[in-house]
Design an enzyme around this catalytic site. Structure first.
Site, PDB file in Angstrom:
ATOM      1  N   HIS A   9     -39.645  25.788 -17.865  1.00 34.48           N
ATOM      2  CA  HIS A   9     -39.403  27.239 -17.781  1.00 34.48           C
ATOM      3  C   HIS A   9     -38.798  27.636 -16.432  1.00 34.48           C
ATOM      4  O   HIS A   9     -37.992  28.553 -16.356  1.00 34.48           O
ATOM      5  CB  HIS A   9     -40.710  28.002 -18.026  1.00 34.48           C
ATOM      6  CG  HIS A   9     -41.824  27.590 -17.116  1.00 34.48           C
ATOM      7  ND1 HIS A   9     -42.432  26.350 -17.220  1.00 34.48           N
ATOM      8  CD2 HIS A   9     -42.413  28.217 -16.065  1.00 34.48           C
ATOM      9  CE1 HIS A   9     -43.362  26.254 -16.281  1.00 34.48           C
ATOM     10  NE2 HIS A   9     -43.369  27.359 -15.562  1.00 34.48           N
ATOM     11  N   HIS A  98     -23.500   5.531  -4.224  1.00 30.21           N
ATOM     12  CA  HIS A  98     -24.401   4.464  -3.778  1.00 30.21           C
ATOM     13  C   HIS A  98     -25.516   4.158  -4.782  1.00 30.21           C
ATOM     14  O   HIS A  98     -25.905   3.010  -4.934  1.00 30.21           O
ATOM     15  CB  HIS A  98     -25.080   4.847  -2.458  1.00 30.21           C
ATOM     16  CG  HIS A  98     -24.166   4.761  -1.283  1.00 30.21           C
ATOM     17  ND1 HIS A  98     -24.619   4.805   0.020  1.00 30.21           N
ATOM     18  CD2 HIS A  98     -22.821   4.641  -1.205  1.00 30.21           C
ATOM     19  CE1 HIS A  98     -23.587   4.724   0.850  1.00 30.21           C
ATOM     20  NE2 HIS A  98     -22.483   4.630   0.125  1.00 30.21           N
TER      21      HIS A  98
HETATM   22  C1  RB5 Z   1     -43.409  25.507 -12.580  1.00 27.16           C
HETATM   23  O1  RB5 Z   1     -44.058  26.658 -12.192  1.00 27.16           O
HETATM   24  C2  RB5 Z   1     -43.022  24.671 -11.377  1.00 27.16           C
HETATM   25  O2  RB5 Z   1     -44.153  24.136 -10.790  1.00 27.16           O
HETATM   26  C3  RB5 Z   1     -42.065  23.571 -11.779  1.00 27.16           C
HETATM   27  O3  RB5 Z   1     -40.934  24.148 -12.363  1.00 27.16           O
HETATM   28  C4  RB5 Z   1     -41.540  22.700 -10.660  1.00 27.16           C
HETATM   29  O4  RB5 Z   1     -41.080  23.452  -9.600  1.00 27.16           O
HETATM   30  C5  RB5 Z   1     -42.431  21.612 -10.230  1.00 27.16           C
HETATM   31  O5  RB5 Z   1     -42.110  20.796  -9.371  1.00 27.16           O
END
Ligand code: RB5
Length: 143
Positions: A9, A98
């Site tokens: 998301h 690379h």
């Molecule tokens: C989701 O909220 C977020 O944690 C994810 O998209 C990402 O950034 C995780 O590394």
């Protein structure tokens, strides 16, 4: 060349930007989801993409999460995957030249649309160097 794309998301909006941009260039990407902004788990998205690449259902992958970090970590746990977070122009070229990265990763909340599209263009336009030392190191990753 077949390219697949997926996001959680946090990367949903940037995924749509990339798909739209590539379509204008005549590149049709296979969208593995997520298909809305409902919260979902990036490790599962990365697993789906890794399966696609390792089993040659696509030649190249693009992954997006909020920061680009979680989905990179998850993808790189799979043998045969070389997922690279493209955070500047030099890295976008080096990741192919690379490392022959087979997944380009972006942060949907940390990188602008313009940055992402610029780095993606560089990555796609850069060939792997095919240098003996780079081939050796890539082989060592999977041993
Ligand atoms: C989701 O909220 C977020 O944690 C994810 O998209 C990402 O950034 C995780 O590394």
């Amino acid at each position: 060349m077949k390219i697949a794309i997926a996001s959680d998301h946090g990367g949903f909006e940037r995924k749509a930007d990339i798909i739209e941009y590539c379509a204008k260039k005549g590149l049709v990407l296979e969208d593995l989801g997520t298909h809305n902004t409902d919260s979902c788990d990036y490790p599962l998205i990365a697993d789906k993409m890794a399966d696609y690449i390792v089993n040659k259902k696509a030649d190249l992958g693009i992954l997006v999460c909020g920061s680009g970090i979680g989905i990179s970590i998850a993808a790189n746990r799979h043998k045969g995957i070389r997922a690279a977070l493209l955070y500047n122009e030099q890295v976008a070229a080096l990741a192919k030249e690379h490392n022959n990265a087979n997944i380009a990763v972006f942060g949907g909340r940390t990188q602008s649309k313009e940055e992402v599209l610029k780095y993606l263009d560089i990555f796609l336009a850069t060939p792997f160097s095919n240098g003996e030392r780079h081939i050796r190191r890539i082989e060592q990753l999977d041993n």
